[in-house]
Design an enzyme around this catalytic site. Structure first.
Site, mmCIF file in Angstrom:
data_model
loop_
_atom_site.group_PDB
_atom_site.id
_atom_site.type_symbol
_atom_site.label_atom_id
_atom_site.label_comp_id
_atom_site.label_asym_id
_atom_site.label_seq_id
_atom_site.Cartn_x
_atom_site.Cartn_y
_atom_site.Cartn_z
ATOM 1 N N CYS A 1 -9.743 3.130 9.803
ATOM 2 C CA CYS A 1 -9.232 2.915 8.445
ATOM 3 C C CYS A 1 -8.394 1.639 8.388
ATOM 4 C CB CYS A 1 -8.406 4.116 8.005
ATOM 5 S SG CYS A 1 -7.785 3.992 6.312
ATOM 6 N N SER B 1 1.005 5.218 -0.125
ATOM 7 C CA SER B 1 0.210 6.435 0.052
ATOM 8 C C SER B 1 0.730 7.600 -0.767
ATOM 9 C CB SER B 1 0.210 6.830 1.527
ATOM 10 O OG SER B 1 1.515 7.217 1.933
ATOM 11 N N GLY B 2 1.985 7.507 -1.199
ATOM 12 C CA GLY B 2 2.633 8.639 -1.849
ATOM 13 C C GLY B 2 3.623 9.314 -0.928
ATOM 14 N N GLY B 3 3.764 8.766 0.291
ATOM 15 C CA GLY B 3 4.709 9.305 1.257
ATOM 16 C C GLY B 3 5.990 8.499 1.318
ATOM 17 N N VAL B 4 6.939 8.973 2.119
ATOM 18 C CA VAL B 4 8.262 8.359 2.162
ATOM 19 C C VAL B 4 8.242 7.014 2.874
ATOM 20 C CG1 VAL B 4 8.924 9.620 4.261
ATOM 21 C CG2 VAL B 4 10.699 8.776 2.702
ATOM 22 N N ASP B 5 7.470 6.868 3.945
ATOM 23 C CA ASP B 5 7.480 5.614 4.698
ATOM 24 C C ASP B 5 6.994 4.440 3.860
ATOM 25 O OD1 ASP B 5 8.463 6.721 7.064
ATOM 26 O OD2 ASP B 5 6.467 7.272 7.768
ATOM 27 N N LEU C 1 -4.378 3.684 -2.786
ATOM 28 C CA LEU C 1 -5.805 3.672 -2.498
ATOM 29 C C LEU C 1 -6.389 5.061 -2.707
ATOM 30 C CD1 LEU C 1 -5.875 1.498 0.748
ATOM 31 C CD2 LEU C 1 -5.947 0.777 -1.648
ATOM 32 N N CYS D 1 -6.761 12.644 7.364
ATOM 33 C CA CYS D 1 -6.484 12.719 5.932
ATOM 34 C C CYS D 1 -7.649 13.275 5.126
ATOM 35 C CB CYS D 1 -6.073 11.349 5.400
ATOM 36 S SG CYS D 1 -7.408 10.131 5.349
ATOM 37 N N ALA E 1 0.856 -1.183 0.000
ATOM 38 C CA ALA E 1 0.000 0.000 0.000
ATOM 39 C C ALA E 1 0.892 1.233 0.000
ATOM 40 C CB ALA E 1 -0.911 -0.010 1.218
#
Length: 375
Positions: free
Chosen positions: A108, A15-19, A39, A207, A13
């Site tokens: 979520c 999210s578009g973030g670094v983690d 997602l 979010c 998954a």
């Protein structure tokens, strides 16, 4: 016990973030067959992140795709906006309307990432879902799995994963959880891997509330209600408000009370009553909670039997506190605190720990407060 490495089909998954990008990269580097998925959770995503504090923008989707391209894995976007609206957003609004304080991140994880997403992943033949959460899954000698805190307590996110059951843990992968690395080191790793999200700011707050204005969001959804009263502990009206949904237990700021307390000390929200649209305020010591009951328990393994001693966490970024807990009739958790804790609200989650192991999570229904001596 550590699990013998084998090649798995992993749905990461992203999210578009670094983690999440580094988690996907680590899963691929470990030899797994990884596919990235973003997602789409917003029905009307903002085009750009400017002014958006969450992870539901079109730009986030593009960042995730670019990261997948660099890692060299297939990438898809799955539309779960309707499921997210029903299970997370509408639940969030309904809980506030009922005077409770929900945690949408837990919901979520429970309903979207490790229910809707995981079920779809398993149906498509994937073995596991990988996320960028900081937590650890431990395989025991008997083949069962336990959820533990991350190696680095400063980044631990096991609280918001306390809703996962053993079946979900069997298909969960958290590549960042067992390494003692700071967030700066994660960003440095992302940069070494050529991931453009290395310097991207973290998402924060809720979010689906892009501007961070929770009260404004709720007013837009629940507005139009009659003005209500702000009462002191004796039931005397000392102010008014524009909707009880705009308050949370323990709130101090924004009360707009016309005159100070007799002792000159600040007052805090003690109780929210949606039935008569009132908010009761009082001194900080009146927030001290000695016990609570919680419902809808979810266990990360076998449910505990009888009464036991644990530590409890009450907020995503809160500390631990010693408790005694007992499961009644399999559906109600009764918890007693060794020392009073402050600002506990119905609707919040309580997560129990045995050392670093997550025992389970339940939703706070009622609280018992310490008696406050008259001044």
């Amino acid at each position: 016990m550590t699990e013998t490495p084998r090649r798995l089909r992993v749905l990461a998954a992203m999210s578009g973030g670094v983690d999440s990008a580094v988690a996907a990269a680590r899963a691929a580097e470990a030899g797994h067959d990884v596919t990235g998925v973003h997602l789409a959770l917003s029905a009307n995503p903002q085009s750009f992140r400017t002014g958006a504090r969450g992870c539901c923008t079109i730009e986030d989707s593009r960042d995730a795709r670019r990261a997948a391209d660099v890692i060299g894995i297939p990438f898809y976007v799955w539309d779960l906006a309707e499921r997210f609206r029903e299970d997370v957003v509408e639940d969030f609004v309904a809980e506030y309307e009922a005077g409770r304080t929900p945690n949408p991140c837990l919901r979520c994880n429970e309903k979207i990432k490790f229910a809707a997403l995981l079920d779809k992943a398993l149906a498509l033949g994937f073995d596991a879902v990988a996320t960028g959460h900081y937590a650890t899954v431990v395989l025991k000698e008997d083949g069962s799995r336990e959820l533990h805190r991350a190696s680095d307590m400063a980044k631990d996110q096991s609280y918001v994963l306390g809703v996962l059951d053993e079946r979900q843990l069997a298909h969960a992968m958290f590549p960042l959880g067992d390494t003692l690395t700071t967030k700066d080191e994660i960003r440095a790793e992302a940069e070494r891997r050529g991931l453009a999200v290395a310097k991207k700011p973290d998402s924060h707050d809720i979010c689906f509330i892009a501007d961070g204005d929770t009260q404004g969001f709720l007013a837009n959804r629940l507005g139009g209600k009659a003005e209500g009263d702000i009462l002191d502990e004796s039931g005397t009206k000392i102010g008014s408000h524009e909707g009880a949904f705009g308050f949370t237990i323990g709130q101090r700021k924004g009360l707009r009370i016309g005159h100070p307390a007799a002792d000159g000390k600040p007052r805090y929200v003690l109780d929210i009553s949606p039935v008569n649209n009132t908010v009761t305020v009082g001194p900080a010591e009146a927030l001290d909670v000695t016990a609570l009951t919680a419902i809808k328990p979810r266990w990360c393994g076998t449910a505990p039997a009888g009464s036991g001693t644990y530590t409890a966490q009450l907020r995503a970024h809160g500390g631990e506190t010693p408790v005694t807990a007992e499961l009644i009739d399999g559906s109600e958790l009764r918890v007693t605190f060794t020392e009073p804790v402050r600002g506990v609200a119905p609707g919040q989650a309580i997560v129990l720990y045995d050392g670093t192991r997550v025992v389970g999570s339940a939703t706070i229904a009622t609280t018992s407060r310490a008696a406050v001596a008259a001044g």
